[in-house]
Design a protein around this motif. Sequence first.
Motif, mmCIF file in Angstrom:
data_model
loop_
_atom_site.group_PDB
_atom_site.id
_atom_site.type_symbol
_atom_site.label_atom_id
_atom_site.label_comp_id
_atom_site.label_asym_id
_atom_site.label_seq_id
_atom_site.Cartn_x
_atom_site.Cartn_y
_atom_site.Cartn_z
ATOM 1 N N LYS A 326 0.834 -1.207 0.000
ATOM 2 C CA LYS A 326 0.000 0.000 0.000
ATOM 3 C C LYS A 326 0.862 1.248 0.000
ATOM 4 O O LYS A 326 0.613 2.193 -0.746
ATOM 5 C CB LYS A 326 -0.925 -0.006 1.210
ATOM 6 N N TYR A 327 1.889 1.275 0.860
ATOM 7 C CA TYR A 327 2.792 2.422 0.928
ATOM 8 C C TYR A 327 4.202 1.988 0.551
ATOM 9 O O TYR A 327 4.657 0.912 0.939
ATOM 10 C CB TYR A 327 2.810 3.030 2.338
ATOM 11 N N LEU A 328 4.862 2.838 -0.194
ATOM 12 C CA LEU A 328 6.256 2.608 -0.580
ATOM 13 C C LEU A 328 7.043 3.872 -0.278
ATOM 14 O O LEU A 328 6.727 4.946 -0.786
ATOM 15 C CB LEU A 328 6.341 2.268 -2.075
ATOM 16 N N ASN A 329 8.059 3.737 0.567
ATOM 17 C CA ASN A 329 8.903 4.875 0.920
ATOM 18 C C ASN A 329 10.141 4.921 0.036
ATOM 19 O O ASN A 329 10.582 3.903 -0.505
ATOM 20 C CB ASN A 329 9.366 4.772 2.378
ATOM 21 N N SER A 330 10.708 6.097 -0.077
ATOM 22 C CA SER A 330 12.029 6.200 -0.689
ATOM 23 C C SER A 330 12.991 5.294 0.066
ATOM 24 O O SER A 330 12.871 5.129 1.288
ATOM 25 C CB SER A 330 12.547 7.645 -0.622
ATOM 26 N N PRO A 331 13.957 4.688 -0.621
ATOM 27 C CA PRO A 331 14.904 3.819 0.091
ATOM 28 C C PRO A 331 15.769 4.615 1.059
ATOM 29 O O PRO A 331 16.043 5.803 0.845
ATOM 30 C CB PRO A 331 15.735 3.218 -1.050
ATOM 31 N N GLU A 332 16.189 3.955 2.125
ATOM 32 C CA GLU A 332 17.084 4.592 3.088
ATOM 33 C C GLU A 332 18.384 4.995 2.399
ATOM 34 O O GLU A 332 18.965 4.223 1.624
ATOM 35 C CB GLU A 332 17.381 3.642 4.238
ATOM 36 N N SER A 333 18.834 6.196 2.679
ATOM 37 C CA SER A 333 20.048 6.724 2.073
ATOM 38 C C SER A 333 20.537 7.862 2.944
ATOM 39 O O SER A 333 19.840 8.287 3.878
ATOM 40 C CB SER A 333 19.758 7.239 0.654
ATOM 41 N N PRO A 334 21.732 8.407 2.679
ATOM 42 C CA PRO A 334 22.162 9.572 3.448
ATOM 43 C C PRO A 334 21.186 10.742 3.359
ATOM 44 O O PRO A 334 21.092 11.554 4.283
ATOM 45 C CB PRO A 334 23.517 9.923 2.810
ATOM 46 N N LEU A 335 20.433 10.841 2.255
ATOM 47 C CA LEU A 335 19.449 11.907 2.126
ATOM 48 C C LEU A 335 18.147 11.585 2.851
ATOM 49 O O LEU A 335 17.507 12.466 3.409
ATOM 50 C CB LEU A 335 19.133 12.149 0.645
ATOM 51 N N PHE A 336 17.738 10.322 2.820
ATOM 52 C CA PHE A 336 16.442 9.925 3.366
ATOM 53 C C PHE A 336 16.642 8.921 4.490
ATOM 54 O O PHE A 336 16.925 7.755 4.250
ATOM 55 C CB PHE A 336 15.568 9.308 2.269
#
Length: 555
Positions: A326-336
Amino acid sequence: MSTATPVPQAADTLQGVAEQETSRLLTGSRPWTWWLEQAARHGRHGFCNTVLIAAQRPAATDVRSPEEWRAAGRRVKSGERGIRILAPDGRRRAVFDISQTSGPPPRPQQASPQAAVARLRIAADSLGLQVDHDAPVGPDTLTALALRLGHRLLPAHTTSVAYLVLAHLGVPVPPLVYPRVRAWAADAAAVAAAGERILRAARVVTGRLDLVEAARECLAAAHAFFRARAPGSWVPAHLAERGLGPDALERWQIGYAPASWRALTGHLLSSGHRPEAIVAAGLARRGRNGALYDLFRDRAMFAIRDGDGAIAGFIGRLREGAAGPKYLNSPESPLFRKGRLLYGLQEVRGRLEAGARPVLVEGPFDALAVNTASPAHAAVATCGSAVTQAQVRALLKVWPRVSGPPAAGGLRQGADGPGVLVMPDGDAAGRAAALRAWEVLAKVGAPVDAVLLAEGGDPADVLRRRGPAALRGALASAHPLADLAVDAAVARAGGALHSPEDRVAALRAAAAVIAGMAPVHVARQVGRVAARLDLDHATVTSALVEAVTGATEAG
Protein backbone atom coordinates in the motif's frame (compact mmCIF):
# COMPACT_ATOMS: atom_id res chain seq x y z
CA MET A 1 44.76 41.17 -25.75
CA SER A 2 45.79 38.34 -23.53
CA THR A 3 47.26 39.01 -20.09
CA ALA A 4 48.78 35.54 -19.83
CA THR A 5 52.46 35.31 -18.99
CA PRO A 6 54.28 33.87 -22.05
CA VAL A 7 55.41 30.33 -21.39
CA PRO A 8 57.17 28.09 -23.91
CA GLN A 9 54.79 25.42 -25.17
CA ALA A 10 57.04 22.35 -25.31
CA ALA A 11 55.91 19.60 -22.94
CA ASP A 12 59.32 19.29 -21.36
CA THR A 13 59.40 23.03 -20.76
CA LEU A 14 55.99 22.91 -19.10
CA GLN A 15 57.24 20.10 -16.90
CA GLY A 16 60.24 22.22 -15.98
CA VAL A 17 58.01 25.14 -14.99
CA ALA A 18 55.95 22.82 -12.79
CA GLU A 19 59.09 21.46 -11.11
CA GLN A 20 60.37 24.99 -10.53
CA GLU A 21 57.12 26.07 -8.87
CA THR A 22 57.06 22.89 -6.79
CA SER A 23 60.62 23.55 -5.59
CA ARG A 24 59.52 26.98 -4.41
CA LEU A 25 56.85 25.29 -2.29
CA LEU A 26 59.50 22.96 -0.88
CA THR A 27 61.85 25.77 0.11
CA GLY A 28 59.07 27.93 1.48
CA SER A 29 59.56 30.81 -0.96
CA ARG A 30 55.96 30.12 -1.89
CA PRO A 31 53.71 29.43 1.11
CA TRP A 32 51.69 26.21 1.15
CA THR A 33 48.52 28.27 1.40
CA TRP A 34 49.32 29.67 -2.07
CA TRP A 35 49.03 26.19 -3.54
CA LEU A 36 45.88 25.46 -1.54
CA GLU A 37 44.27 28.60 -2.97
CA GLN A 38 45.17 27.47 -6.49
CA ALA A 39 44.09 23.90 -5.77
CA ALA A 40 40.69 25.13 -4.60
CA ARG A 41 40.26 26.73 -8.03
CA HIS A 42 42.02 24.30 -10.35
CA GLY A 43 42.62 21.09 -8.40
CA ARG A 44 40.52 18.96 -10.74
CA HIS A 45 43.30 19.35 -13.31
CA GLY A 46 45.87 17.71 -10.98
CA PHE A 47 48.80 18.99 -8.95
CA CYS A 48 51.16 19.69 -11.84
CA ASN A 49 48.56 21.58 -13.87
CA THR A 50 47.44 23.56 -10.84
CA VAL A 51 50.85 25.19 -10.58
CA LEU A 52 51.09 25.57 -14.36
CA ILE A 53 47.80 27.45 -14.53
CA ALA A 54 48.86 29.71 -11.66
CA ALA A 55 52.23 30.39 -13.30
CA GLN A 56 50.66 31.44 -16.61
CA ARG A 57 47.53 33.22 -15.42
CA PRO A 58 47.69 34.02 -11.68
CA ALA A 59 44.22 35.60 -11.58
CA ALA A 60 42.46 32.64 -13.18
CA THR A 61 39.44 31.41 -11.22
CA ASP A 62 37.64 28.81 -13.35
CA VAL A 63 39.61 27.01 -16.05
CA ARG A 64 38.07 24.59 -18.57
CA SER A 65 38.57 23.25 -22.06
CA PRO A 66 36.69 24.87 -24.98
CA GLU A 67 34.41 21.82 -25.10
CA GLU A 68 33.56 22.14 -21.41
CA TRP A 69 32.78 25.84 -21.83
CA ARG A 70 30.46 25.09 -24.74
CA ALA A 71 28.66 22.50 -22.62
CA ALA A 72 28.22 25.19 -19.97
CA GLY A 73 26.73 27.58 -22.52
CA ARG A 74 29.79 29.81 -22.92
CA ARG A 75 32.31 30.29 -25.72
CA VAL A 76 35.98 31.23 -25.77
CA LYS A 77 36.42 34.77 -27.08
CA SER A 78 38.15 35.20 -30.41
CA GLY A 79 41.89 35.81 -30.17
CA GLU A 80 42.29 34.54 -26.62
CA ARG A 81 45.50 32.72 -25.87
CA GLY A 82 45.11 29.36 -24.18
CA ILE A 83 46.66 28.33 -20.89
CA ARG A 84 48.92 25.38 -21.59
CA ILE A 85 48.67 22.33 -19.38
CA LEU A 86 49.68 18.68 -19.67
CA ALA A 87 47.23 15.92 -20.54
CA PRO A 88 47.55 12.53 -18.76
CA ASP A 89 49.47 11.18 -21.78
CA GLY A 90 52.03 14.00 -21.46
CA ARG A 91 50.83 16.01 -24.45
CA ARG A 92 50.09 19.71 -24.28
CA ARG A 93 46.53 20.99 -24.36
CA ALA A 94 44.92 24.41 -24.06
CA VAL A 95 42.38 25.50 -21.47
CA PHE A 96 40.81 28.90 -20.86
CA ASP A 97 39.76 30.91 -17.83
CA ILE A 98 36.17 32.12 -17.50
CA SER A 99 37.43 35.67 -18.06
CA GLN A 100 38.42 34.55 -21.58
CA THR A 101 34.88 33.43 -22.41
CA SER A 102 31.49 35.02 -23.00
CA GLY A 103 28.02 33.79 -22.21
CA PRO A 104 25.53 33.56 -19.35
CA PRO A 105 27.02 33.87 -15.88
CA PRO A 106 27.61 30.59 -14.06
CA ARG A 107 25.36 29.66 -11.16
CA PRO A 108 26.78 30.94 -7.85
CA GLN A 109 28.19 28.18 -5.65
CA GLN A 110 28.21 29.87 -2.25
CA ALA A 111 25.98 28.24 0.36
CA SER A 112 24.70 29.54 3.67
CA PRO A 113 26.49 28.11 6.73
CA GLN A 114 23.38 26.12 7.70
CA ALA A 115 22.95 24.68 4.21
CA ALA A 116 26.68 23.92 3.99
CA VAL A 117 26.57 22.06 7.31
CA ALA A 118 23.54 20.04 6.17
CA ARG A 119 25.27 19.06 2.91
CA LEU A 120 28.54 18.16 4.61
CA ARG A 121 26.77 16.10 7.28
CA ILE A 122 24.99 14.09 4.58
CA ALA A 123 28.26 13.61 2.69
CA ALA A 124 30.05 12.55 5.88
CA ASP A 125 27.23 10.14 6.68
CA SER A 126 27.60 8.56 3.25
CA LEU A 127 31.32 8.08 3.94
CA GLY A 128 30.62 6.19 7.16
CA LEU A 129 31.48 9.01 9.58
CA GLN A 130 29.20 9.11 12.62
CA VAL A 131 27.37 12.44 12.54
CA ASP A 132 24.79 14.02 14.82
CA HIS A 133 22.42 15.59 12.30
CA ASP A 134 20.41 17.26 15.06
CA ALA A 135 23.31 18.94 16.87
CA PRO A 136 23.13 22.75 16.98
CA VAL A 137 25.07 24.57 14.29
CA GLY A 138 27.74 26.80 15.80
CA PRO A 139 30.46 28.98 14.26
CA ASP A 140 32.98 26.12 14.27
CA THR A 141 30.66 23.25 13.29
CA LEU A 142 31.58 23.25 9.60
CA THR A 143 35.33 23.49 10.19
CA ALA A 144 35.28 20.76 12.83
CA LEU A 145 33.43 18.37 10.51
CA ALA A 146 35.75 19.15 7.59
CA LEU A 147 38.75 18.43 9.82
CA ARG A 148 37.21 15.13 10.95
CA LEU A 149 36.78 14.12 7.32
CA GLY A 150 40.29 15.25 6.45
CA HIS A 151 41.73 13.18 9.30
CA ARG A 152 39.63 10.19 8.30
CA LEU A 153 40.81 10.27 4.68
CA LEU A 154 44.38 11.54 4.93
CA PRO A 155 45.68 11.99 8.49
CA ALA A 156 49.05 13.33 7.38
CA HIS A 157 47.38 16.28 5.62
CA THR A 158 44.18 16.80 7.60
CA THR A 159 44.09 20.58 7.38
CA SER A 160 44.90 20.68 3.65
CA VAL A 161 42.00 18.36 2.85
CA ALA A 162 39.72 20.37 5.14
CA TYR A 163 40.72 23.59 3.38
CA LEU A 164 39.74 22.22 -0.02
CA VAL A 165 36.45 20.85 1.28
CA LEU A 166 35.48 24.17 2.86
CA ALA A 167 36.50 26.09 -0.25
CA HIS A 168 34.38 23.76 -2.38
CA LEU A 169 31.37 24.59 -0.23
CA GLY A 170 31.93 28.27 -0.97
CA VAL A 171 32.33 29.32 2.65
CA PRO A 172 35.19 31.42 4.10
CA VAL A 173 38.04 29.21 5.26
CA PRO A 174 39.17 30.09 8.80
CA PRO A 175 42.88 30.21 9.70
CA LEU A 176 44.25 26.68 9.91
CA VAL A 177 47.70 25.40 10.85
CA TYR A 178 49.71 23.63 8.14
CA PRO A 179 53.00 21.82 8.81
CA ARG A 180 56.09 23.21 7.04
CA VAL A 181 56.56 21.46 3.72
CA ARG A 182 60.15 20.55 4.63
CA ALA A 183 58.80 18.63 7.62
CA TRP A 184 56.97 16.10 5.42
CA ALA A 185 58.68 16.28 2.00
CA ALA A 186 62.29 15.45 1.19
CA ASP A 187 62.21 16.77 -2.38
CA ALA A 188 59.97 18.28 -5.05
CA ALA A 189 58.75 14.86 -6.18
CA ALA A 190 57.47 14.17 -2.65
CA VAL A 191 55.65 17.51 -2.66
CA ALA A 192 53.96 16.68 -5.97
CA ALA A 193 53.02 13.17 -4.77
CA ALA A 194 51.52 14.56 -1.55
CA GLY A 195 49.64 17.20 -3.53
CA GLU A 196 48.05 14.49 -5.65
CA ARG A 197 47.06 12.52 -2.55
CA ILE A 198 45.50 15.63 -1.02
CA LEU A 199 43.55 16.31 -4.20
CA ARG A 200 42.29 12.72 -4.35
CA ALA A 201 41.20 12.75 -0.71
CA ALA A 202 39.41 16.07 -1.13
CA ARG A 203 37.70 14.77 -4.27
CA VAL A 204 36.24 11.90 -2.27
CA VAL A 205 34.36 14.45 -0.15
CA THR A 206 33.61 17.03 -2.84
CA GLY A 207 32.37 14.27 -5.12
CA ARG A 208 29.86 13.24 -2.44
CA LEU A 209 28.91 16.88 -1.91
CA ASP A 210 28.24 17.30 -5.60
CA LEU A 211 26.25 14.06 -5.70
CA VAL A 212 24.15 15.19 -2.71
CA GLU A 213 23.41 18.48 -4.44
CA ALA A 214 22.61 16.75 -7.74
CA ALA A 215 20.32 14.27 -5.96
CA ARG A 216 18.48 17.12 -4.25
CA GLU A 217 17.97 18.77 -7.61
CA CYS A 218 16.56 15.48 -8.93
CA LEU A 219 14.13 15.29 -5.99
CA ALA A 220 12.90 18.83 -6.62
CA ALA A 221 12.49 18.11 -10.33
CA ALA A 222 10.67 14.85 -9.56
CA HIS A 223 8.29 16.68 -7.23
CA ALA A 224 7.41 19.15 -9.98
CA PHE A 225 6.93 16.23 -12.40
CA PHE A 226 4.61 14.38 -10.01
CA ARG A 227 2.57 17.48 -9.19
CA ALA A 228 2.04 18.31 -12.85
CA ARG A 229 0.52 14.87 -13.44
CA ALA A 230 -1.73 14.73 -10.38
CA PRO A 231 -4.77 16.72 -11.64
CA GLY A 232 -5.43 14.29 -14.51
CA SER A 233 -4.94 11.16 -12.41
CA TRP A 234 -7.10 9.19 -9.97
CA VAL A 235 -5.60 11.07 -7.03
CA PRO A 236 -8.11 13.99 -6.80
CA ALA A 237 -11.06 11.60 -6.72
CA HIS A 238 -9.33 9.49 -4.08
CA LEU A 239 -8.76 12.56 -1.90
CA ALA A 240 -12.40 13.56 -2.26
CA GLU A 241 -13.53 10.06 -1.25
CA ARG A 242 -11.53 10.45 1.94
CA GLY A 243 -13.29 13.66 2.89
CA LEU A 244 -10.46 15.95 1.86
CA GLY A 245 -11.43 19.19 0.16
CA PRO A 246 -10.62 20.21 -3.42
CA ASP A 247 -7.75 22.36 -2.16
CA ALA A 248 -5.93 19.37 -0.62
CA LEU A 249 -3.99 18.62 -3.80
CA GLU A 250 -2.49 22.09 -3.91
CA ARG A 251 -2.33 22.70 -0.16
CA TRP A 252 -0.26 19.56 0.44
CA GLN A 253 1.45 19.55 -2.96
CA ILE A 254 0.44 15.95 -3.60
CA GLY A 255 1.61 14.41 -6.86
CA TYR A 256 1.12 11.35 -8.99
CA ALA A 257 3.69 8.88 -10.35
CA PRO A 258 2.47 7.55 -13.73
CA ALA A 259 1.94 3.84 -14.27
CA SER A 260 5.07 3.59 -16.37
CA TRP A 261 8.48 2.01 -15.92
CA ARG A 262 10.44 5.00 -17.24
CA ALA A 263 8.20 8.08 -17.25
CA LEU A 264 10.14 9.90 -14.51
CA THR A 265 13.62 8.63 -15.36
CA GLY A 266 13.12 9.52 -19.02
CA HIS A 267 12.02 13.02 -18.05
CA LEU A 268 14.96 13.54 -15.68
CA LEU A 269 17.53 12.19 -18.12
CA SER A 270 16.20 14.38 -20.93
CA SER A 271 16.43 17.36 -18.56
CA GLY A 272 20.15 16.77 -18.04
CA HIS A 273 20.15 14.97 -14.69
CA ARG A 274 22.84 12.33 -14.32
CA PRO A 275 21.87 8.67 -13.87
CA GLU A 276 23.93 8.32 -10.68
CA ALA A 277 22.15 11.35 -9.17
CA ILE A 278 18.72 9.90 -10.01
CA VAL A 279 19.66 6.65 -8.28
CA ALA A 280 21.18 8.50 -5.29
CA ALA A 281 17.90 10.41 -4.93
CA GLY A 282 16.07 7.10 -4.51
CA LEU A 283 13.89 7.71 -7.56
CA ALA A 284 15.07 4.83 -9.72
CA ARG A 285 16.89 1.53 -9.72
CA ARG A 286 19.02 -0.19 -12.29
CA GLY A 287 17.79 -3.27 -14.12
CA ARG A 288 20.00 -6.21 -15.04
CA ASN A 289 20.94 -4.47 -18.28
CA GLY A 290 21.98 -1.33 -16.38
CA ALA A 291 19.02 0.75 -17.55
CA LEU A 292 17.11 2.84 -15.04
CA TYR A 293 13.48 2.17 -14.14
CA ASP A 294 11.14 4.20 -11.96
CA LEU A 295 10.79 3.15 -8.34
CA PHE A 296 7.34 4.79 -7.94
CA ARG A 297 4.62 3.79 -10.42
CA ASP A 298 0.87 4.51 -10.34
CA ARG A 299 1.01 6.02 -6.86
CA ALA A 300 -0.16 9.14 -5.08
CA MET A 301 3.05 10.89 -4.08
CA PHE A 302 3.66 12.67 -0.79
CA ALA A 303 6.91 14.62 -0.43
CA ILE A 304 8.81 14.48 2.87
CA ARG A 305 10.99 17.48 3.63
CA ASP A 306 14.03 17.83 5.83
CA GLY A 307 14.67 20.51 8.44
CA ASP A 308 15.68 23.03 5.78
CA GLY A 309 12.48 22.47 3.81
CA ALA A 310 14.25 20.62 0.99
CA ILE A 311 12.65 17.43 -0.27
CA ALA A 312 14.38 14.40 1.21
CA GLY A 313 12.20 11.69 -0.31
CA PHE A 314 8.69 10.49 -1.01
CA ILE A 315 5.94 8.22 0.23
CA GLY A 316 4.01 6.60 -2.61
CA ARG A 317 0.46 5.38 -1.90
CA LEU A 318 -0.95 2.71 -4.22
CA ARG A 319 -4.47 3.10 -5.56
CA GLU A 320 -7.22 1.05 -3.91
CA GLY A 321 -7.37 -2.54 -5.10
CA ALA A 322 -4.04 -2.49 -6.92
CA ALA A 323 -1.46 -5.20 -6.30
CA GLY A 324 1.61 -4.35 -4.25
CA PRO A 325 2.48 -2.73 -0.94
CA LYS A 326 0.00 0.00 0.00
CA TYR A 327 2.79 2.42 0.93
CA LEU A 328 6.26 2.61 -0.58
CA ASN A 329 8.90 4.87 0.92
CA SER A 330 12.03 6.20 -0.69
CA PRO A 331 14.90 3.82 0.09
CA GLU A 332 17.08 4.59 3.09
CA SER A 333 20.05 6.72 2.07
CA PRO A 334 22.16 9.57 3.45
CA LEU A 335 19.45 11.91 2.13
CA PHE A 336 16.44 9.93 3.37
CA ARG A 337 16.55 8.56 6.90
CA LYS A 338 12.95 7.78 7.80
CA GLY A 339 13.71 7.81 11.52
CA ARG A 340 14.81 11.46 11.31
CA LEU A 341 11.87 12.77 9.29
CA LEU A 342 8.21 13.59 9.90
CA TYR A 343 5.78 13.93 7.03
CA GLY A 344 4.05 17.31 7.05
CA LEU A 345 6.29 19.01 9.61
CA GLN A 346 7.32 21.86 7.33
CA GLU A 347 3.77 22.21 6.02
CA VAL A 348 2.28 22.68 9.52
CA ARG A 349 5.13 24.80 10.81
CA GLY A 350 2.96 27.93 10.78
CA ARG A 351 0.25 26.19 12.79
CA LEU A 352 2.73 24.99 15.38
CA GLU A 353 4.27 28.43 15.73
CA ALA A 354 0.76 29.84 16.22
CA GLY A 355 0.14 27.44 19.12
CA ALA A 356 -1.59 24.43 17.53
CA ARG A 357 -1.21 21.15 19.39
CA PRO A 358 1.11 18.67 17.65
CA VAL A 359 -0.35 15.26 16.85
CA LEU A 360 1.78 12.24 15.94
CA VAL A 361 0.00 9.87 13.56
CA GLU A 362 1.15 6.92 11.49
CA GLY A 363 0.48 7.74 7.82
CA PRO A 364 0.17 10.76 5.51
CA PHE A 365 -3.60 10.40 5.02
CA ASP A 366 -4.00 10.38 8.81
CA ALA A 367 -2.04 13.64 8.98
CA LEU A 368 -4.18 15.20 6.25
CA ALA A 369 -7.37 14.06 7.99
CA VAL A 370 -6.47 15.64 11.35
CA ASN A 371 -5.23 18.85 9.79
CA THR A 372 -8.40 19.11 7.69
CA ALA A 373 -10.78 18.44 10.59
CA SER A 374 -9.17 20.57 13.32
CA PRO A 375 -7.23 23.82 12.79
CA ALA A 376 -6.34 23.67 16.50
CA HIS A 377 -4.14 20.64 15.82
CA ALA A 378 -1.05 20.15 13.67
CA ALA A 379 -0.56 16.54 12.66
CA VAL A 380 2.66 14.98 11.40
CA ALA A 381 3.23 11.38 10.37
CA THR A 382 6.00 8.97 11.30
CA CYS A 383 5.33 7.05 8.08
CA GLY A 384 5.20 3.64 9.68
CA SER A 385 8.31 3.96 11.81
CA ALA A 386 8.43 4.01 15.59
CA VAL A 387 8.70 7.48 17.09
CA THR A 388 12.37 8.35 17.51
CA GLN A 389 14.25 10.94 19.52
CA ALA A 390 15.42 12.51 16.26
CA GLN A 391 11.81 12.98 15.16
CA VAL A 392 10.84 14.50 18.50
CA ARG A 393 13.82 16.86 18.37
CA ALA A 394 12.76 17.91 14.86
CA LEU A 395 9.27 18.63 16.19
CA LEU A 396 10.54 20.60 19.18
CA LYS A 397 12.61 22.84 16.93
CA VAL A 398 9.46 24.34 15.43
CA TRP A 399 7.02 23.94 18.34
CA PRO A 400 7.31 26.90 20.74
CA ARG A 401 5.23 25.36 23.55
CA VAL A 402 8.25 23.56 24.99
CA SER A 403 11.19 25.59 26.21
CA GLY A 404 14.19 25.43 28.46
CA PRO A 405 17.56 23.66 28.26
CA PRO A 406 17.90 20.22 26.69
CA ALA A 407 17.41 17.26 29.00
CA ALA A 408 18.64 13.72 28.46
CA GLY A 409 18.47 12.85 24.79
CA GLY A 410 18.25 16.52 23.78
CA LEU A 411 14.52 16.86 24.65
CA ARG A 412 13.66 20.18 26.25
CA GLN A 413 12.04 20.64 29.64
CA GLY A 414 9.40 23.05 30.90
CA ALA A 415 6.14 23.77 29.09
CA ASP A 416 3.02 25.87 28.95
CA GLY A 417 -0.22 24.98 27.24
CA PRO A 418 -1.23 21.63 25.74
CA GLY A 419 1.41 19.06 24.93
CA VAL A 420 1.96 16.35 22.37
CA LEU A 421 -0.89 14.10 21.26
CA VAL A 422 -0.28 10.57 19.96
CA MET A 423 -3.02 9.13 17.72
CA PRO A 424 -2.10 5.61 16.57
CA ASP A 425 -4.18 3.24 14.50
CA GLY A 426 -6.89 1.51 16.48
CA ASP A 427 -5.43 -1.97 16.61
CA ALA A 428 -3.05 -3.92 18.81
CA ALA A 429 -0.06 -2.80 16.76
CA GLY A 430 -1.12 0.83 17.09
CA ARG A 431 -1.50 0.58 20.86
CA ALA A 432 1.89 -1.09 21.12
CA ALA A 433 3.36 1.71 18.99
CA ALA A 434 1.88 4.30 21.36
CA LEU A 435 3.55 2.62 24.34
CA ARG A 436 6.86 2.50 22.47
CA ALA A 437 6.43 6.19 21.67
CA TRP A 438 6.18 6.88 25.39
CA GLU A 439 9.73 5.60 25.86
CA VAL A 440 10.86 8.59 23.79
CA LEU A 441 8.20 11.14 24.76
CA ALA A 442 8.54 10.54 28.52
CA LYS A 443 11.34 13.10 28.68
CA VAL A 444 9.32 15.85 27.01
CA GLY A 445 8.47 18.38 29.68
CA ALA A 446 4.87 18.80 28.53
CA PRO A 447 1.65 16.78 28.68
CA VAL A 448 1.74 13.76 26.40
CA ASP A 449 -1.67 12.29 25.66
CA ALA A 450 -2.99 9.49 23.47
CA VAL A 451 -6.21 8.99 21.56
CA LEU A 452 -7.19 5.33 21.35
CA LEU A 453 -9.55 4.72 18.45
CA ALA A 454 -11.94 1.80 18.07
CA GLU A 455 -10.50 -1.47 16.82
CA GLY A 456 -9.52 -1.28 13.17
CA GLY A 457 -9.94 2.48 12.84
CA ASP A 458 -7.48 5.24 12.08
CA PRO A 459 -7.84 9.03 11.82
CA ALA A 460 -8.34 8.91 8.05
CA ASP A 461 -11.13 6.36 8.42
CA VAL A 462 -12.88 8.46 11.07
CA LEU A 463 -12.90 11.47 8.75
CA ARG A 464 -14.08 9.45 5.75
CA ARG A 465 -16.84 7.51 7.51
CA ARG A 466 -18.03 9.87 10.22
CA GLY A 467 -16.87 13.34 9.21
CA PRO A 468 -14.79 16.18 10.71
CA ALA A 469 -16.92 16.59 13.85
CA ALA A 470 -16.36 12.96 14.83
CA LEU A 471 -12.62 13.31 14.35
CA ARG A 472 -12.59 16.46 16.46
CA GLY A 473 -14.49 14.56 19.12
CA ALA A 474 -11.91 11.80 19.05
CA LEU A 475 -9.11 14.33 19.43
CA ALA A 476 -10.86 15.70 22.51
CA SER A 477 -11.06 12.24 24.14
CA ALA A 478 -7.34 11.94 24.84
CA HIS A 479 -5.90 10.20 27.90
CA PRO A 480 -2.45 10.81 29.44
CA LEU A 481 -0.03 8.47 27.72
CA ALA A 482 1.87 8.18 30.99
CA ASP A 483 -1.24 6.56 32.51
CA LEU A 484 -1.31 3.97 29.76
CA ALA A 485 2.42 3.24 30.12
CA VAL A 486 2.22 2.79 33.89
CA ASP A 487 -0.98 0.73 33.68
CA ALA A 488 0.60 -1.54 31.08
CA ALA A 489 3.64 -2.07 33.31
CA VAL A 490 1.41 -2.88 36.30
CA ALA A 491 -0.64 -5.34 34.25
CA ARG A 492 2.42 -7.11 32.86
CA ALA A 493 4.16 -7.49 36.21
CA GLY A 494 1.28 -7.80 38.65
CA GLY A 495 -1.45 -9.49 36.68
CA ALA A 496 -4.70 -9.42 38.69
CA LEU A 497 -2.84 -8.21 41.83
CA HIS A 498 -4.20 -11.09 43.95
CA SER A 499 -1.15 -11.53 46.17
CA PRO A 500 1.30 -9.26 48.02
CA GLU A 501 4.03 -10.58 45.71
CA ASP A 502 2.02 -9.43 42.68
CA ARG A 503 1.67 -5.95 44.16
CA VAL A 504 5.38 -5.72 44.93
CA ALA A 505 6.24 -6.77 41.38
CA ALA A 506 3.73 -4.27 39.99
CA LEU A 507 5.14 -1.49 42.19
CA ARG A 508 8.69 -2.10 41.03
CA ALA A 509 7.60 -2.22 37.38
CA ALA A 510 5.59 1.00 37.72
CA ALA A 511 8.45 2.74 39.54
CA ALA A 512 10.85 1.80 36.74
CA VAL A 513 8.54 3.46 34.21
CA ILE A 514 7.98 6.58 36.33
CA ALA A 515 11.74 6.92 36.90
CA GLY A 516 12.19 7.67 33.21
CA MET A 517 9.60 10.45 33.10
CA ALA A 518 10.07 14.20 33.10
CA PRO A 519 9.33 15.78 36.52
CA VAL A 520 6.04 17.23 35.24
CA HIS A 521 4.55 13.71 35.06
CA VAL A 522 5.85 12.18 38.30
CA ALA A 523 3.52 13.41 41.06
CA ARG A 524 0.37 12.32 39.23
CA GLN A 525 1.75 8.85 38.59
CA VAL A 526 2.85 8.34 42.20
CA GLY A 527 -0.70 9.10 43.30
CA ARG A 528 -2.24 6.80 40.70
CA VAL A 529 0.01 3.87 41.59
CA ALA A 530 -0.63 4.34 45.29
CA ALA A 531 -4.39 4.22 44.69
CA ARG A 532 -4.19 1.31 42.25
CA LEU A 533 -2.08 -0.85 44.54
CA ASP A 534 -3.64 0.39 47.79
CA LEU A 535 -0.32 1.71 49.10
CA ASP A 536 0.65 4.95 50.81
CA HIS A 537 2.53 7.63 48.88
CA ALA A 538 5.67 7.16 50.96
CA THR A 539 5.99 3.53 49.91
CA VAL A 540 5.59 4.37 46.23
CA THR A 541 8.02 7.29 46.53
CA SER A 542 10.57 5.00 48.22
CA ALA A 543 10.27 2.51 45.34
CA LEU A 544 10.68 5.37 42.86
CA VAL A 545 13.85 6.60 44.61
CA GLU A 546 15.22 3.07 44.50
CA ALA A 547 14.40 2.82 40.78
CA VAL A 548 16.05 6.17 40.03
CA THR A 549 19.15 5.24 42.06
CA GLY A 550 19.41 1.90 40.32
CA ALA A 551 19.04 3.48 36.89
CA THR A 552 21.73 6.06 37.75
CA GLU A 553 24.17 3.42 38.97
CA ALA A 554 23.51 1.27 35.90
CA GLY A 555 24.15 4.27 33.65
